[in-house]
Structures are given as structure tokens and as C-alpha cells.
Write a protein that holds these residues in place. Structure first.
Motif, mmCIF file in Angstrom:
data_model
loop_
_atom_site.group_PDB
_atom_site.id
_atom_site.type_symbol
_atom_site.label_atom_id
_atom_site.label_comp_id
_atom_site.label_asym_id
_atom_site.label_seq_id
_atom_site.Cartn_x
_atom_site.Cartn_y
_atom_site.Cartn_z
ATOM 1 N N ILE A 45 1.019 -1.117 0.032
ATOM 2 C CA ILE A 45 -0.020 0.139 0.188
ATOM 3 C C ILE A 45 0.666 1.595 0.302
ATOM 4 C CG2 ILE A 45 -1.595 1.494 0.852
ATOM 5 C CD1 ILE A 45 -2.731 -1.567 2.344
ATOM 6 N N GLN A 46 1.487 1.101 1.055
ATOM 7 C CA GLN A 46 2.672 2.129 0.500
ATOM 8 C C GLN A 46 3.875 2.648 -0.557
ATOM 9 O OE1 GLN A 46 5.725 1.945 3.605
ATOM 10 N NE2 GLN A 46 6.627 4.399 3.248
ATOM 11 N N GLY A 47 3.849 1.312 -1.149
ATOM 12 C CA GLY A 47 4.316 1.677 -2.384
ATOM 13 C C GLY A 47 3.873 1.439 -3.711
ATOM 14 N N GLY A 203 12.731 -2.585 0.352
ATOM 15 C CA GLY A 203 11.860 -3.347 1.546
ATOM 16 C C GLY A 203 10.985 -4.360 0.975
ATOM 17 N N ILE A 204 10.072 -4.149 -0.083
ATOM 18 C CA ILE A 204 9.312 -4.796 -1.199
ATOM 19 C C ILE A 204 10.395 -6.508 -1.670
ATOM 20 C CG2 ILE A 204 8.198 -5.791 -2.538
ATOM 21 C CD1 ILE A 204 7.229 -2.987 -3.155
ATOM 22 N N ILE A 205 12.247 -6.052 -2.425
ATOM 23 C CA ILE A 205 12.605 -7.437 -1.982
ATOM 24 C C ILE A 205 12.640 -8.306 -0.844
ATOM 25 C CG2 ILE A 205 14.552 -8.701 -3.667
ATOM 26 C CD1 ILE A 205 13.748 -6.739 -5.918
ATOM 27 N N GLY A 206 13.088 -7.489 0.061
ATOM 28 C CA GLY A 206 14.115 -8.174 0.839
ATOM 29 C C GLY A 206 13.194 -8.306 1.934
ATOM 30 N N ALA A 207 11.684 -7.824 2.717
ATOM 31 C CA ALA A 207 10.936 -8.674 3.154
ATOM 32 C C ALA A 207 10.302 -9.671 2.434
ATOM 33 C CB ALA A 207 9.806 -7.597 3.967
ATOM 34 N N THR A 208 10.446 -10.198 1.401
ATOM 35 C CA THR A 208 9.482 -11.288 0.432
ATOM 36 C C THR A 208 9.885 -12.619 0.905
ATOM 37 O OG1 THR A 208 9.435 -9.675 -1.558
ATOM 38 C CG2 THR A 208 9.034 -12.150 -2.053
ATOM 39 N N VAL A 209 11.078 -12.684 1.402
ATOM 40 C CA VAL A 209 11.414 -14.824 1.460
ATOM 41 C C VAL A 209 11.425 -14.834 2.725
ATOM 42 C CG1 VAL A 209 12.887 -16.559 1.320
ATOM 43 C CG2 VAL A 209 12.673 -14.975 -0.295
ATOM 44 N N MET A 210 10.412 -15.492 3.684
ATOM 45 C CA MET A 210 10.096 -15.245 4.563
ATOM 46 C C MET A 210 10.951 -16.284 5.391
ATOM 47 S SD MET A 210 8.148 -13.304 5.913
ATOM 48 C CE MET A 210 9.054 -11.866 5.320
ATOM 49 N N MET A 258 -2.838 -5.232 -4.392
ATOM 50 C CA MET A 258 -2.481 -4.233 -3.669
ATOM 51 C C MET A 258 -1.757 -2.788 -4.241
ATOM 52 S SD MET A 258 -1.102 -6.578 0.077
ATOM 53 C CE MET A 258 -2.120 -8.435 0.553
ATOM 54 N N LEU A 259 -0.987 -2.952 -4.505
ATOM 55 C CA LEU A 259 -0.040 -1.898 -5.104
ATOM 56 C C LEU A 259 -1.427 -1.452 -6.196
ATOM 57 C CD1 LEU A 259 3.725 -1.669 -5.504
ATOM 58 C CD2 LEU A 259 2.190 -0.604 -7.271
ATOM 59 N N ALA A 260 -1.070 -1.821 -6.857
ATOM 60 C CA ALA A 260 -2.128 -1.531 -8.231
ATOM 61 C C ALA A 260 -3.710 -0.774 -7.867
ATOM 62 C CB ALA A 260 -3.087 -2.294 -8.908
ATOM 63 N N VAL A 261 -4.086 -0.759 -6.464
ATOM 64 C CA VAL A 261 -5.061 -0.440 -6.105
ATOM 65 C C VAL A 261 -5.061 0.773 -5.528
ATOM 66 C CG1 VAL A 261 -7.153 -0.434 -4.035
ATOM 67 C CG2 VAL A 261 -6.649 -2.124 -6.023
ATOM 68 N N ALA A 262 -4.244 0.399 -4.034
ATOM 69 C CA ALA A 262 -3.205 1.332 -3.274
ATOM 70 C C ALA A 262 -2.802 2.671 -4.455
ATOM 71 C CB ALA A 262 -2.181 1.266 -2.819
ATOM 72 N N GLY A 275 0.466 3.713 3.977
ATOM 73 C CA GLY A 275 1.196 3.454 4.085
ATOM 74 C C GLY A 275 0.329 2.663 5.814
ATOM 75 N N ASN A 276 -0.117 3.197 6.485
ATOM 76 C CA ASN A 276 -0.469 2.657 7.942
ATOM 77 C C ASN A 276 -2.126 2.214 7.462
ATOM 78 O OD1 ASN A 276 -2.428 2.845 10.204
ATOM 79 N ND2 ASN A 276 -0.775 4.086 11.059
ATOM 80 N N LEU A 277 -2.374 1.037 7.918
ATOM 81 C CA LEU A 277 -3.035 -0.150 7.678
ATOM 82 C C LEU A 277 -4.367 0.380 7.786
ATOM 83 C CD1 LEU A 277 -2.112 -3.382 8.073
ATOM 84 C CD2 LEU A 277 -2.601 -2.005 6.197
ATOM 85 N N GLU A 278 -4.509 0.677 9.284
ATOM 86 C CA GLU A 278 -5.731 1.871 9.244
ATOM 87 C C GLU A 278 -6.047 3.562 8.826
ATOM 88 O OE1 GLU A 278 -8.212 3.187 13.929
ATOM 89 O OE2 GLU A 278 -6.280 2.341 14.033
#
Length: 416
Positions: A45-47, A203-210, A258-262, A275-278
């Protein structure tokens, strides 16, 4: 279901098409939840809010990396009949194994914290109940979900698949309402829009693989479908690859949605802290109407509940695999809920805690990736399913990128 799968592996029966593939579907569907957890919601969403459609290509690249790595983890379970923590325990020095167990438990708990908070927040947004009651309801639902394991692997796979479907339908509704422009296709052309977009892409790539789901995926395939010889292992691995492509491919489409809607909703509107969910939820109603806001919250709820259950399962695999000790799932679920209740009672910002949890996850990535790639390239471990040199090279290349980007994220988190 196991009997049907064995029949197909033995080349008996006349099943074709989807009926031939269906018995092997499931492990990657469970693993895919890690790629649609509440942390992904905040990042995507932030992206979209900050850079429009410009980072869609980053999600695509990240998803391709995830497919390769999760496929290797799944193959490990098929080839050895053991999961990654068990192989580490058997082949590495005892002090190193215990150190591995401690860091993996911390990573699993950080994962569960983020996912549990995401579900509690979704209940708060949908019902107006205080966050603490949202946490209680989340705990009850995840307890129920975990009891499905007692009935075999299939009921839980179907339940998790149902939650994945809910997330997909919810984002389809948002896409139809937001109506992203055709210009979104330009987002698949690699480019950056200044240093801030580079950092967010990292951030998107780095946090992808859990890391927790790398451990878990190898456990989901070990012994799920028995194989009698190398030929059956090869056939099972090929069918499993379809499971990975479908499960992770669907997760990638949802992340892109998600990104396209945002981007269609927030980009260029001057909305702070989207980017804050609320904030995202509250802003959707005046911009797109209540249906879009409700669909967002429902997707977040399905994501939080299912990913929290999966995180608890991963924690059990980690403990049992590394130190041959296990506790009842209900007890682990109770213990891992405590940090979330503490965060809520302390009044801490949910999205900030989600971000912190992603930083903690970054520490665990190398610990899971490096041994996976080492074992996957070892013929003595993998037998006929040993990785081809080109896959091994690609895997190490992806690992170097992911570890380097996570290091960059950590450096940025601690230096500002």
C-alpha cells in the motif's frame, strides 16, 4: 487423497487434467500465506501510494525469487523425507544447531506477532470492537484452525485455501471499484523514482522470502505422498512444482493487486501516512465507498488469521526439528499470543510494530537460505532431485541479492 496421489505416481488410473494435479496441491497454498501477510499489506500500500504503479516490477521479481526458493524447500522434503531443521540438526555441530534454534524461534515469534496484530486490527476496523477483543477473537479462531491438523493434512490445506480465496475475491472487488488505469502495465518496466523508491523496493524484495516458511515448506512435503523409488520422486517433484507455481503465482497477483489499488486510489492525492493500515482503511470509504473499505478489512482479516496459524505451525516444526522437543499446538499458540496482547495493552502503534517485526525477520533470512541451498546442491542429500548447476547458481544469486538487501534494510533501520 494420499491413495489417489499414490495411484497417479504409480501411473495407475486414468485421471487427467485438474483431477490428476489436485491431490498434490496444498503445501504451496499454505506457504503462500506468508507472502500475503499483514506486513505485505503495509509495504504494498505504501509503494502504490507513494510511487503509483512504478514498483510493480519489483513485486514480480520478488515473486520469481520466492518461487525458486520455495520449490527448493519443497523438493528437500520430498527427496529426504526430512525437513530443513531436522537435516541441520543431523549434519551440523550441536552448539551451532542450538544457536540456529534460538534465532529461528525469535523469527517465528516476530512473524506471529505481526500476523496476529493484523487480524486483531481487521476485527477492530470491521466491528469497532477494541483491539484487545479483536485479539481474543483472533486467538479463538486460530485455535480452531489449528485443531484441523488432528484430522490430517487435507482439512487444514482446504481451510487455508479458503482464506486465500477470500483474500483474492476481496482484492478483485477492490480492483473493480478502483479501476486501475492501463498505464499500470508501465509499472513492469524496471525503473526508480529517486532514492526513496529504491529504499522501498529494497523493502519489498528484502522482506519477500520469509525464513519461517522456508523451514515449514520442507515439512509440509516430507512424507505427505510416499514414494517407493527415484522415478516416483521425480514425478512427485514435477507435480509439486505446479503447486508452487499456482500457490506463489496467486500470491504474486494479490500483491500486485494491493499495489495497483493503492496507486489508483491514493497516488497523487496528497494523503499522508497511507502505508498505515488503519489510515488506508479510513481513507478508502470517502474515496471509493464503504464496499472497498470492507473488502480491504476482510482481506486483512483472512490474511492475519491464516498467516498466524501458519506461523504457529512453523514454530512447531522449528522446535521439533532443531531440538527434538515439541509442545502441544494450543500451548504454543497461547505463548505466542502474549507479545501481541502486550503490544495492544501498551497502546503501541500496530503498523510500527509490523515494520519492526519485518526488521527482525530480516535477521533470519540468511540462516534459512544458506543451508537450504547447500543441501539442495548436495547429491548425497538430494539424490536424483539434486539441483542442476544453473538452478544452484541462480539460487545463490538470489540469496546474495536478498541477504544484501536485508542487510541494507537493517543498516537503514539502525542508522535512519
Amino acid at each position: 487423497m494420499t491413495a489417489r496421489a499414490t495411484e497417479i505416481l504409480n501411473k495407475r488410473g486414468n485421471r487427467r487434467g485438474v483431477a490428476r494435479i489436485l491431490p498434490f496441491m496444498g503445501p504451496a497454498i499454505i506457504a503462500s500465506i506468508a507472502y500475503m501477510d499483514p506486513g505485505n499489506f503495509a509495504t504494498n500500500i505504501q509503494g502504490g501510494a507513494q510511487f503509483g504503479y512504478g514498483l510493480l516490477w519489483v513485486i514480480l521479481v520478488a515473486n520469481l525469487m520466492a518461487m525458486l526458493i520455495q520449490n527448493l524447500s519443497a523438493k528437500l522434503g520430498i527427496a529426504t523425507g526430512k525437513n530443513l531443521p531436522e537435516l541441520i540438526r543431523e549434519r551440523w555441530p550441536r552448539p551451532l544447531v542450538w544457536a540456529y534454534w534460538v534465532q529461528a524461534e525469535i523469527v517465528a515469534m516476530a512473524t506471529d506477532l505481526a500476523e496476529f496484530l493484523g487480524a486483531a486490527l481487521a476485527i477492530h476496523l470491521l466491528t469497532g470492537l477494541p483491539m484487545i477483543w479483536g485479539a481474543v477473537i483472533t486467538g479463538i479462531i486460530t485455535f480452531w484452525l489449528l485443531t484441523l491438523q488432528n484430522k490430517g493434512f487435507r482439512p487444514l490445506e482446504i481451510a487455508i485455501g479458503g482464506f486465500v480465496l477470500i483474500i483474492g475475491v476481496a482484492y478483485l472487488v477492490q480492483l473493480l471499484i478502483a479501476r486501475p488505469e492501463l498505464a499500470a502495465l508501465g509499472g513492469f518496466i524496471p525503473s526508480f523514482q529517486g532514492q526513496a523508491s529504491v529504499y522501498l523496493a529494497v523493502g519489498i524484495i528484502g522482506a519477500t522470502v520469509m525464513p519461517h516458511v522456508i523451514y515449514l515448506h520442507s515439512a509440509l512435503t516430507q512424507g505427505r505422498v510416499p514414494t517407493a523409488n527415484d522415478a516416483e520422486k521425480l514425478r512427485l517433484s514435477k507435480l509439486n512444482r505446479i503447486d508452487v507455481l499456482v500457490g506463489l503465482g496467486f500470491a504474486g497477483l494479490i500483491n500486485m493487486s494491493m499495489l495497483a489499488v493503492a496507486a489508483a486510489t491514493f497516488f497523487g492525492k496528497g494523503i499522508e501516512d497511507a502505508g498505515n493500515l488503519e489510515t488506508a482503511y479510513r481513507t478508502l470509504t470517502p474515496l471509493l465507498g464503504p464496499a472497498a473499505a470492507i473488502a480491504f478489512a476482510v482481506a486483512l482479516l483472512a490474511s492475519g488469521i491464516s498467516s498466524s496459524a501458519v506461523g504457529t505451525m512453523a514454530g512447531q516444526v522449528i522446535m521439533q526439528g532443531f531440538v527434538t522437543f515439541s509442545i502441544p499446538l494450543w500451548l504454543r499458540r497461547t505463548i505466542t499470543m502474549i507479545p501481541a496482547f502486550a503490544v495492544i495493552l501498551a497502546g503501541l502503534d500496530t503498523t510500527s510494530v509490523l515494520v519492526l517485526s519485518q526488521v527482525i525477520l530480516s535477521f533470519g533470512v540468511p540462516f534459512a537460505l544458506v543451508p537450504l541451498l547447500m543441501f539442495a546442491a548436495n547429491r548425497g542429500v538430494m539424490g536424483v532431485l539434486v539441483s542442476r548447476p544453473v538452478i544452484t547458481a541462480l539460487g545463490w544469486c538470489f540469496a546474495a541479492i536478498i541477504i544484501g538487501l536485508n542487510g541494507y534494510l537493517l543498516w537503514g533501520a539502525f542508522t535512519g
